[in-house]
Design an enzyme around this catalytic site. Sequence first.
Site, PDB file in Angstrom:
ATOM      1  N   LYS A 193      28.763   2.214  23.907  1.00 37.77           N
ATOM      2  CA  LYS A 193      28.968   1.831  25.129  1.00 37.77           C
ATOM      3  C   LYS A 193      30.042   0.732  24.987  1.00 37.77           C
ATOM      4  CE  LYS A 193      28.103  -1.383  28.502  1.00 37.77           C
ATOM      5  NZ  LYS A 193      27.471  -2.857  28.173  1.00 37.77           N
ATOM      6  N   ASP A 243      27.098   3.327  31.126  1.00 39.31           N
ATOM      7  CA  ASP A 243      25.994   2.190  30.952  1.00 39.31           C
ATOM      8  C   ASP A 243      25.007   2.630  32.178  1.00 39.31           C
ATOM      9  OD1 ASP A 243      27.182   1.967  33.425  1.00 39.31           O
ATOM     10  OD2 ASP A 243      27.226  -0.055  33.627  1.00 39.31           O
TER      11      ASP A 243
END
Length: 209
Positions: A121, A139
């Site tokens: 991420k 996320d």
Amino acid sequence: MEKTWVVNKFFEFLDGRFPDAKCELIHKNLYELAISTILSAQCTDEMVNRVTPLLFEKYPDFRALALSDIGEVKEIIRPTGFYNNKAKSITTLAKIVVTKYGGELPLVMELLVKLPGIGRKTANIILSEYATAEGIVVDTHVKRVSKRLGLTTHDDPIKIEKDLISLIPENRWGKISHQIIHFGRQICKARKPECSNCQMKDFCSYYKQ
DNA sequence: CTCCCGATAT
DNA sequence: ATATCAGGAG
């Protein structure tokens, strides 16, 4: 409802409502974005933006951070939570970047995810801002919104990203995460989602129950 | 899977 | 009181 149709309605909505969504972590360069993003784990970006001015004043680049006292770093970043892990990550990261990469991060996914504190991420955020998006940032907001809209049924961020990549054209990868995150914060919230005001409710599998 | 962890909204 | 916040490492 057909996923591709929901996605197209979502594009239309996002472009109208969040036409210029961008990263809200305040940063002047690659170093600052990388550190801010690591600090943003399980913490609001507002809180990160509150501690980084002092952090970046004392340690303006990887070389300075590599020479820092970890105790001082911990005190500065404490309000962001997980401060022991985060301080260890960013100071170790700085040392590796200095000794192995000449003081700047390599903009290569395979290399980034090997570095301490940087997972898929964080790497996606860094690449989409300072290089070319190689994937889609997943996320907590992107995960929640994607599941509610029925764009994925998975919990694993890697599987969610694969589902989104198959639904979203590559030229949107860089921007759509920021748009979804704004949407997730303002409307499709975790606690008290504002479904009644949401233009996506007619296309949302979560709203229909 | 668990652990890390403070600040804020509900 | 508790859920949640731009997750990652062991």
